[in-house]
Write a protein that holds these residues in place. Structure first.
Motif: not given
Length: 350
Positions: A248, A287-288, A254, A251-252, A246
């Motif tokens: 963002d 999870m993207g 995470a 998000e990365r 991702p």
């Protein structure tokens, strides 16, 4: 690969130069005089089935090699960045040479890969990483190197075991003493096997009764492939893939936090501690995580491929999902960068 060269022999009675004196003192940490130690080693070798003839031929004139001790004491610290490491090992020259070598040895490589059930590009990639496709296999007398390190006190038990196995290789006639050449630490042949690994994984691909990992490419390819096969290779899968995370950063981050595996496997624990827990490709998709071009991750019918996330250059660097075959490569050399180098090189050799 290790660049090294022979320098003047030395013994307990003669010390040549300052560096020789230092090396002699280091080896002399062993309280047992060398000749006495060697006699005891030969007695043990005889008990293990090594003939007197092999012992006489192999050890004639051998003394500890000061250069081996120096290299063991002064191994350089790893100072390359991950990016620099991969650029050097997956270079345009290595890719070009690899394609040329695969074509040159196709009549041997192709059937070897089929018989072992390991894709030929991975065998060639390890061949390229270890010895630059067989062009540099080391120039040290393996028995002399192992003898030196076995007599030295730092890791004597490990190298004594390797030395006895090296003598067993000679006893079985796989190679002659004068041609048993390798790295300063005893890794041998075009696949750089230690003697214990030779007995566990070397493969007589052409059926001539010898496992010649030095000059017989059929045996070289069969042995590299056999090593991977024994360590859980899946011939219907690749190693993994570079992926897009991702955009963002939160998000990365995470996803990066998933790499804090509390109890990584004992095998290759240090390298695998930088991997995430295993999730299926479907779960990574949720999870993207996507293919590098933004497309969906593959769906393999009737197969639930599990993968771990590896980000060797940090949150803003490239990200990779790694499969079981990546772990098989790690058993060859327990380094994420090594396994990644083999994997990326194999993609270029496909």
């Amino acid at each position: 690969m290790i660049r090294a060269f022979f320098i003047t022999l030395f013994s307990a009675a003669f010390v040549i130069g300052i560096s020789a004196a230092n090396a002699q003192r280091q080896v002399a940490d062993n309280p047992v005089p060398f000749e006495e130690w060697l006699a005891e080693l030969k007695a043990e070798a005889l008990q293990q089935g090594i003939s007197q003839e092999i012992l006489d031929i192999t050890f004639e004139g051998l003394t500890p090699n000061e250069r081996v001790v120096e290299l063991d004491r002064r191994q350089p610290e790893f100072t390359q960045t991950a990016e620099e490491y991969l650029e050097r090992r997956v270079s345009p020259t290595r890719i070009k040479n690899g394609r040329t070598k695969m074509a040159e040895f196709a009549s041997v490589l192709n059937p070897s890969a089929r018989n072992i059930a390991v894709q030929k590009r991975f065998i060639a990639a390890i061949w390229g990483m270890e010895t630059n496709y067989g062009t540099y296999t080391g120039d040290f007398n393996v028995v002399r190197s192992l003898m030196t390190l076995a007599y030295d006190m730092r890791r004597s038990s490990f190298f004594r075991k390797e030395l006895l196995k090296a003598l067993a290789i000679l006893e079985e006639g796989h190679i002659t003493p004068d041609k048993m050449i390798g790295s300063w630490a005893g890794a041998m042949g075009q696949g750089q096997f230690m003697p214990t690994s030779f007995f566990a994984y070397a493969y007589d691909m052409d059926g001539d009764g010898k496992k010649d990992i030095w000059t017989n490419e059929a045996d070289v390819f069969g042995s590299i492939g056999n090593y991977l096969a024994v360590h859980g290779w899946k011939p219907d899968q690749t190693w993994g893939r570079e992926v897009k995370l991702p955009d963002d950063l939160a998000e990365r981050q995470a996803l990066l936090d998933l790499t804090h595996e509390p109890n990584p496997p004992r095998s290759c624990k240090r390298a695998l501690s930088d991997h995430s827990k295993k999730y299926s490709l479907d779960e990574w998709q949720e999870m993207g995580v996507r293919n590098l071009d933004g497309s969906d991750l593959p769906k393999v019918q009737n197969t639930n491929i599990e993968a771990t996330l590896l980000m060797p250059m940090g949150i803003e660097g490239p990200a990779y999902l790694t499969y079981q075959n990546f772990r098989s490569i790690l058993t060859y050399n327990c380094s994420n960068l090594y396994a990644l180098g083999v994997s990326l090189l194999s993609d270029q050799l496909k």
